[in-house]
Motif scaffolding. Structure first.
Motif, PDB file in Angstrom:
ATOM      1  N   THR A 299      10.683  -2.472   0.974  1.00  0.00           N
ATOM      2  CA  THR A 299       9.241  -2.248   1.076  1.00  0.00           C
ATOM      3  C   THR A 299       8.596  -3.064   2.193  1.00  0.00           C
ATOM      4  O   THR A 299       7.695  -2.569   2.863  1.00  0.00           O
ATOM      5  CB  THR A 299       8.538  -2.575  -0.235  1.00  0.00           C
ATOM      6  OG1 THR A 299       8.953  -3.849  -0.673  1.00  0.00           O
ATOM      7  CG2 THR A 299       8.812  -1.530  -1.276  1.00  0.00           C
TER       8      THR A 299
ATOM      9  N   VAL B 211       8.858  -1.530   5.581  1.00  0.00           N
ATOM     10  CA  VAL B 211       8.077  -0.292   5.604  1.00  0.00           C
ATOM     11  C   VAL B 211       6.610  -0.610   5.865  1.00  0.00           C
ATOM     12  O   VAL B 211       5.951   0.029   6.695  1.00  0.00           O
ATOM     13  CB  VAL B 211       8.244   0.479   4.275  1.00  0.00           C
ATOM     14  CG1 VAL B 211       7.261   1.632   4.204  1.00  0.00           C
ATOM     15  CG2 VAL B 211       9.653   0.993   4.160  1.00  0.00           C
TER      16      VAL B 211
ATOM     17  N   ALA C  54       3.136  -3.336  -2.412  1.00  0.00           N
ATOM     18  CA  ALA C  54       4.550  -3.678  -2.242  1.00  0.00           C
ATOM     19  C   ALA C  54       4.913  -4.861  -3.140  1.00  0.00           C
ATOM     20  O   ALA C  54       5.991  -4.896  -3.747  1.00  0.00           O
ATOM     21  CB  ALA C  54       4.832  -4.011  -0.784  1.00  0.00           C
TER      22      ALA C  54
ATOM     23  N   VAL D 272       5.251  -3.582  -6.612  1.00  0.00           N
ATOM     24  CA  VAL D 272       6.528  -2.878  -6.800  1.00  0.00           C
ATOM     25  C   VAL D 272       7.627  -3.893  -7.068  1.00  0.00           C
ATOM     26  O   VAL D 272       8.425  -3.753  -7.998  1.00  0.00           O
ATOM     27  CB  VAL D 272       6.876  -2.041  -5.549  1.00  0.00           C
ATOM     28  CG1 VAL D 272       8.288  -1.509  -5.631  1.00  0.00           C
ATOM     29  CG2 VAL D 272       5.916  -0.882  -5.399  1.00  0.00           C
TER      30      VAL D 272
ATOM     31  N   LEU E 209       9.310  -3.706 -10.741  1.00  0.00           N
ATOM     32  CA  LEU E 209      10.649  -3.122 -10.791  1.00  0.00           C
ATOM     33  C   LEU E 209      11.741  -4.164 -10.587  1.00  0.00           C
ATOM     34  O   LEU E 209      12.907  -3.878 -10.787  1.00  0.00           O
ATOM     35  CB  LEU E 209      10.788  -2.031  -9.724  1.00  0.00           C
ATOM     36  CG  LEU E 209       9.755  -0.912  -9.789  1.00  0.00           C
ATOM     37  CD1 LEU E 209       9.915  -0.001  -8.601  1.00  0.00           C
ATOM     38  CD2 LEU E 209       9.905  -0.126 -11.069  1.00  0.00           C
TER      39      LEU E 209
ATOM     40  N   GLN F  43      13.466  -2.382  -3.173  1.00  0.00           N
ATOM     41  CA  GLN F  43      13.920  -1.127  -2.584  1.00  0.00           C
ATOM     42  C   GLN F  43      12.839  -0.070  -2.746  1.00  0.00           C
ATOM     43  O   GLN F  43      12.206   0.021  -3.790  1.00  0.00           O
ATOM     44  CB  GLN F  43      15.185  -0.623  -3.297  1.00  0.00           C
ATOM     45  CG  GLN F  43      16.373  -1.534  -3.163  1.00  0.00           C
ATOM     46  CD  GLN F  43      16.980  -1.469  -1.781  1.00  0.00           C
ATOM     47  OE1 GLN F  43      16.873  -0.455  -1.119  1.00  0.00           O
ATOM     48  NE2 GLN F  43      17.607  -2.543  -1.355  1.00  0.00           N
ATOM     49  N   VAL F  44      12.659   0.724  -1.684  1.00  0.00           N
ATOM     50  CA  VAL F  44      11.665   1.794  -1.795  1.00  0.00           C
ATOM     51  C   VAL F  44      12.120   2.826  -2.828  1.00  0.00           C
ATOM     52  O   VAL F  44      11.356   3.266  -3.670  1.00  0.00           O
ATOM     53  CB  VAL F  44      11.438   2.456  -0.429  1.00  0.00           C
ATOM     54  CG1 VAL F  44      10.484   3.607  -0.561  1.00  0.00           C
ATOM     55  CG2 VAL F  44      10.890   1.449   0.557  1.00  0.00           C
ATOM     56  N   ASN F  45      13.400   3.198  -2.745  1.00  0.00           N
ATOM     57  CA  ASN F  45      13.978   4.057  -3.782  1.00  0.00           C
ATOM     58  C   ASN F  45      14.918   3.198  -4.614  1.00  0.00           C
ATOM     59  O   ASN F  45      16.007   2.869  -4.171  1.00  0.00           O
ATOM     60  CB  ASN F  45      14.793   5.191  -3.160  1.00  0.00           C
ATOM     61  CG  ASN F  45      13.906   6.296  -2.683  1.00  0.00           C
ATOM     62  OD1 ASN F  45      13.000   6.703  -3.395  1.00  0.00           O
ATOM     63  ND2 ASN F  45      14.143   6.765  -1.481  1.00  0.00           N
ATOM     64  N   ASP F  46      14.482   2.809  -5.791  1.00  0.00           N
ATOM     65  CA  ASP F  46      15.316   1.922  -6.578  1.00  0.00           C
ATOM     66  C   ASP F  46      16.483   2.696  -7.174  1.00  0.00           C
ATOM     67  O   ASP F  46      16.311   3.515  -8.072  1.00  0.00           O
ATOM     68  CB  ASP F  46      14.495   1.261  -7.674  1.00  0.00           C
ATOM     69  CG  ASP F  46      15.218   0.065  -8.255  1.00  0.00           C
ATOM     70  OD1 ASP F  46      16.426  -0.042  -8.003  1.00  0.00           O
ATOM     71  OD2 ASP F  46      14.581  -0.741  -8.934  1.00  0.00           O
TER      72      ASP F  46
ATOM     73  N   LYS G 165       5.929   1.140 -14.679  1.00  0.00           N
ATOM     74  CA  LYS G 165       6.941   1.157 -13.626  1.00  0.00           C
ATOM     75  C   LYS G 165       6.938   2.452 -12.836  1.00  0.00           C
ATOM     76  O   LYS G 165       6.967   2.459 -11.621  1.00  0.00           O
ATOM     77  CB  LYS G 165       8.323   0.984 -14.252  1.00  0.00           C
ATOM     78  CG  LYS G 165       8.670  -0.445 -14.558  1.00  0.00           C
ATOM     79  CD  LYS G 165      10.094  -0.505 -15.060  1.00  0.00           C
ATOM     80  CE  LYS G 165      10.426  -1.922 -15.449  1.00  0.00           C
ATOM     81  NZ  LYS G 165      11.793  -2.038 -15.916  1.00  0.00           N
TER      82      LYS G 165
ATOM     83  N   THR H 240       4.044   2.755 -10.402  1.00  0.00           N
ATOM     84  CA  THR H 240       4.089   1.909  -9.212  1.00  0.00           C
ATOM     85  C   THR H 240       5.029   2.501  -8.184  1.00  0.00           C
ATOM     86  O   THR H 240       4.716   2.557  -6.998  1.00  0.00           O
ATOM     87  CB  THR H 240       4.590   0.499  -9.563  1.00  0.00           C
ATOM     88  OG1 THR H 240       4.379   0.277 -10.935  1.00  0.00           O
ATOM     89  CG2 THR H 240       3.882  -0.542  -8.774  1.00  0.00           C
ATOM     90  N   GLN H 241       6.200   2.959  -8.650  1.00  0.00           N
ATOM     91  CA  GLN H 241       7.176   3.504  -7.698  1.00  0.00           C
ATOM     92  C   GLN H 241       6.660   4.779  -7.048  1.00  0.00           C
ATOM     93  O   GLN H 241       6.662   4.897  -5.821  1.00  0.00           O
ATOM     94  CB  GLN H 241       8.490   3.781  -8.423  1.00  0.00           C
ATOM     95  CG  GLN H 241       9.540   4.394  -7.530  1.00  0.00           C
ATOM     96  CD  GLN H 241      10.690   3.461  -7.304  1.00  0.00           C
ATOM     97  OE1 GLN H 241      11.296   3.005  -8.240  1.00  0.00           O
ATOM     98  NE2 GLN H 241      10.988   3.162  -6.063  1.00  0.00           N
TER      99      GLN H 241
ATOM    100  N   PHE I 171       3.945   3.953  -4.589  1.00  0.00           N
ATOM    101  CA  PHE I 171       4.322   3.418  -3.278  1.00  0.00           C
ATOM    102  C   PHE I 171       4.753   4.541  -2.346  1.00  0.00           C
ATOM    103  O   PHE I 171       4.373   4.573  -1.176  1.00  0.00           O
ATOM    104  CB  PHE I 171       5.420   2.364  -3.408  1.00  0.00           C
ATOM    105  CG  PHE I 171       5.661   1.656  -2.113  1.00  0.00           C
ATOM    106  CD1 PHE I 171       4.813   0.643  -1.717  1.00  0.00           C
ATOM    107  CD2 PHE I 171       6.697   2.021  -1.276  1.00  0.00           C
ATOM    108  CE1 PHE I 171       4.997   0.000  -0.504  1.00  0.00           C
ATOM    109  CE2 PHE I 171       6.887   1.377  -0.063  1.00  0.00           C
ATOM    110  CZ  PHE I 171       6.044   0.359   0.314  1.00  0.00           C
ATOM    111  N   HIS I 172       5.526   5.481  -2.887  1.00  0.00           N
ATOM    112  CA  HIS I 172       5.931   6.623  -2.052  1.00  0.00           C
ATOM    113  C   HIS I 172       4.715   7.375  -1.536  1.00  0.00           C
ATOM    114  O   HIS I 172       4.622   7.711  -0.357  1.00  0.00           O
ATOM    115  CB  HIS I 172       6.802   7.606  -2.861  1.00  0.00           C
ATOM    116  CG  HIS I 172       8.135   7.045  -3.198  1.00  0.00           C
ATOM    117  ND1 HIS I 172       9.062   7.731  -3.937  1.00  0.00           N
ATOM    118  CD2 HIS I 172       8.697   5.868  -2.908  1.00  0.00           C
ATOM    119  CE1 HIS I 172      10.143   6.998  -4.074  1.00  0.00           C
ATOM    120  NE2 HIS I 172       9.941   5.857  -3.464  1.00  0.00           N
TER     121      HIS I 172
ATOM    122  N   ARG J  65       6.654  13.965  -8.394  1.00  0.00           N
ATOM    123  CA  ARG J  65       6.746  12.681  -9.043  1.00  0.00           C
ATOM    124  C   ARG J  65       5.379  12.023  -9.208  1.00  0.00           C
ATOM    125  O   ARG J  65       5.071  11.464 -10.260  1.00  0.00           O
ATOM    126  CB  ARG J  65       7.652  11.775  -8.218  1.00  0.00           C
ATOM    127  CG  ARG J  65       8.301  10.778  -9.110  1.00  0.00           C
ATOM    128  CD  ARG J  65       9.444  10.123  -8.454  1.00  0.00           C
ATOM    129  NE  ARG J  65       9.841   9.000  -9.275  1.00  0.00           N
ATOM    130  CZ  ARG J  65      10.607   8.040  -8.857  1.00  0.00           C
ATOM    131  NH1 ARG J  65      11.047   8.069  -7.622  1.00  0.00           N
ATOM    132  NH2 ARG J  65      10.921   7.061  -9.647  1.00  0.00           N
TER     133      ARG J  65
END
Lengths: 115, 505
Positions: A25, A28, A91, A94, A98, A102-105, B153, B156-157, B160-161, B233
């Motif tokens: 993140t 990015v 960020a 996140v 989480l 990572q942007v895509n965990d 969770k 948030t994910q 961010f995207h 999503r």
């Protein structure tokens, strides 16, 4: 001057794009910030590059710079600044929520697959 | 008063949004009351605007009395009046639903909601391309926070995207604006449409590049095929009233495409006349096909509704790309229907997931709902109309669109649109029977539908039968809007006439 200006803008944009495509993140966010700098510079140059020109009206001015891109870029900077601040906080959120930056965990996704 | 009508849909949500910031303590300030009153007033204003636009006169409001093309203007024509009206009705439904308790899950839901309304209304009304960017940012930054309302969770994910993609989109929007300003020398849309026709042939390529970049930006907002990945999503994880309001967000992108490529790059644009529409046609068809596959593959009711939105985006874009009066009129009717109904379906999916406890909105047998007959009725109503089965409004919209295609377009459009509808029937039928019939009987003292939730559901899903009963007058209005949209000359005339005559008021 034009060549230097466009090289700098292009280089900034390229670096921004590269960083924005990274997997974590923080890069990015930095990448998007660089990209917005490049865009601001580009926007500034759309009225043509003028040195020593009066921005609005001068008494003894013979050369004028286009004032509109300056106003536009000011708006874009303010908006870009707010967006950067927001994305930095996001960020961090996140990372906190989480436990990963990572942007895509991947772990999260593999857990979903199992359930 | 009447002359200031055009600025009210922007001012009113701004003022009520600011008012909610006065006190942090939500118990001291009647936030729900303010939100409901403000949204109701917005509906009234929007209806007045539609009535005012009925005659076909295009009126503008020059902010600060700087006359176009120099100042920023807000423009009221039939299309923008229709979009503002649609937004306000959808917002009323979501606010009502949120008042049942969703607004207490995070801080200042109603304030952000009003600011988002301000951004959406502004985007529909503005007549200046840079101002459109500013309103896009207003609605986006409000939507970023609303998307994460309540935390969690998943949100948030997905958030961010969504934020990262839209920041990149904003950067592209600015580049496009810079290119267009550099070549055309103006940002007023009416003025741009005049300059495009007198363009220096050397600069044709640059303008074309700018126009395509704008298409990418609007495509990202509208979630066209290669740019849709954020949507399922984000929408599936957003809180229900927010997801319902987001049903209009994809339409903001469609509106942008419709406005820019009929007005600026419309018929009068010389060599650049209607050059994106042939491209859009294939992307629209691909989006339709993908939506059909997505609906079948989703395992969660909310994701399913999100893919139904993608089908509707494909359907709308097909209409845009045909670029004739009949398809555009059909798509406007379909747009009213799909926005309200998919908003209602998001609310319904949330109501169902709340009553099912752990099973949530996932399409698994699990525990049944507490009020199977009531929710089942709403589900049936929503499913029938969103798929497009007669006699409800979805069927009318799709039939109008199918009917307006020419023989060479029918070959592609008919099978794809009908197959994606078939996918919708299969998917909605399967998830409905899994949730309502295969589940164990529900807990009789589980959570029930509160009156406010019921009111929101009735307003949004109940709009569908109303739309089919009033189909006559509504299609008359959408026909007139389409005709007005395809006459960019008159739009330019009514905005720049005063300056052309060398005067003004």
């Amino acid at each position: 001057m034009e060549a230097l200006f466009s090289t700098v803008t292009g280089f900034l944009a390229a670096s921004g794009l590269y960083l924005a495509l990274r997997g974590r993140t923080f890069p990015v966010v930095v990448g998007l910030t660089l990209l917005s700098y490049a865009v601001n510079l580009f926007l500034f140059s759309t009225g043509g590059l003028t040195t020593n020109g009066a921005a609005v009206v001068g008494d003894d001015a013979t050369r004028y710079a286009d004032p509109l891109p300056q106003a536009l870029v000011l708006t874009a900077i303010v908006i870009g600044f707010a967006m950067t601040a927001f994305s930095v906080i996001l960020a961090m959120r996140v990372r906190g929520d989480l436990g990963s930056d990572q942007v895509n965990d991947q772990r999260e996704e593999s857990k979903e697959e199992k359930s | 008063m009447m002359q200031h009508l055009i600025v009210l849909p922007v001012l009113l949500p701004l003022l009520s949004g600011l008012l909610m910031l006065v006190k942090r303590d939500a118990t001291r300030l009647p936030r729900r009351g303010i939100a409901l009153v403000s949204t109701l007033a917005l509906v009234a204003i929007a209806v007045t605007m539609v009535i005012q636009s009925l005659g076909g006169e295009i009126t503008y409001y020059a902010l600060g009395d700087w006359q176009p093309p120099f100042g920023i203007i807000l423009v009221l024509d039939r299309l923008s009046a229709l979009m503002v009206c649609l937004t306000s009705v959808l917002a009323l439904g979501s606010v009502l639903y949120a008042c049942a308790g969703d607004d207490r899950k995070g801080s200042n839901f109603h304030g952000l909601f009003q600011l988002q309304l301000m951004g959406i209304n502004g985007a529909f009304l503005t007549g200046d391309l840079f101002n459109l960017f500013v309103f896009f940012e207003v609605l986006l930054i409000a939507s970023y926070s609303l998307l994460m309302h309540g935390g969690g969770k998943d949100r948030t994910q997905a958030g961010f995207h969504y934020v990262a993609l839209n920041l990149a989109g904003s950067a592209m929007f600015l580049i496009a604006l810079g290119v267009l300003y550099g070549t055309l020398g103006t940002l007023n849309m009416a003025d741009m449409s005049q300059r495009v026709s007198m363009l220096d042939p050397d600069r044709l390529g640059l303008v074309k590049a700018g126009a395509f970049l704008l298409l990418v930006v609007f495509g990202l907002k509208a979630a066209i095929l290669p740019l849709y990945f954020w949507l399922p999503r984000a929408y599936a994880s957003a809180p229900a009233p927010v997801a319902a309001l987001f049903a209009i967000m994809t339409k903001v992108g469609i509106y942008g495409i419709l406005r820019v490529y009929t007005l600026i790059f419309g018929e009068g644009a010389g060599e650049l006349a209607s050059f994106v529409q042939p491209w859009l046609w294939w992307f629209a068809l691909a989006t339709l096909a993908l939506g059909g596959v997505g609906v079948l593959s989703s395992r969660d009711l909310r994701t399913q509704v999100a893919y139904l939105i993608i089908i509707s985006v494909g359907t709308l874009l097909v209409g845009v790309s045909m670029n004739r009066e009949a398809p555009i009129a059909a798509l406007l009717y379909y747009m009213i229907h799909t926005t309200l109904v998919s908003g209602g379906l998001f609310l319904l999916a949330d109501a169902i997931s709340e009553q099912r406890g752990k099973a949530g909105a996932r399409i698994v047998p699990g525990r049944g709902v507490t009020q199977p007959s009531l929710l089942g009725f709403f589900y049936f109503l929503g499913a029938v109309t969103v798929i497009g089965l007669p006699p409800l409004s979805g069927a009318i919209g799709k039939a109008l669109l199918l009917d307006s295609a020419q023989p060479n377009e029918q070959v592609w459009l008919w099978p794809l649109l009908l197959l994606s509808s078939l996918a919708g029937i299969v998917a909605m039928g399967r998830s409905g029977s899994t949730i309502f019939w295969k589940g164990k009987p529900g807990d009789s003292d589980g959570p029930r539908l509160q009156p406010a939730m019921l009111a929101g559901l009735i307003l949004l899903l109940g709009a569908s039968p109303v739309l089919s009963i009033l189909a006559g007058p509504i299609t008359a209005f959408t026909d007139a809007s389409a005709a007005q949209l395809l006459e960019p000359g008159r739009y330019v005339q009514s905005i720049l006439a005063q300056t052309a005559n060398g005067g003004g008021s």
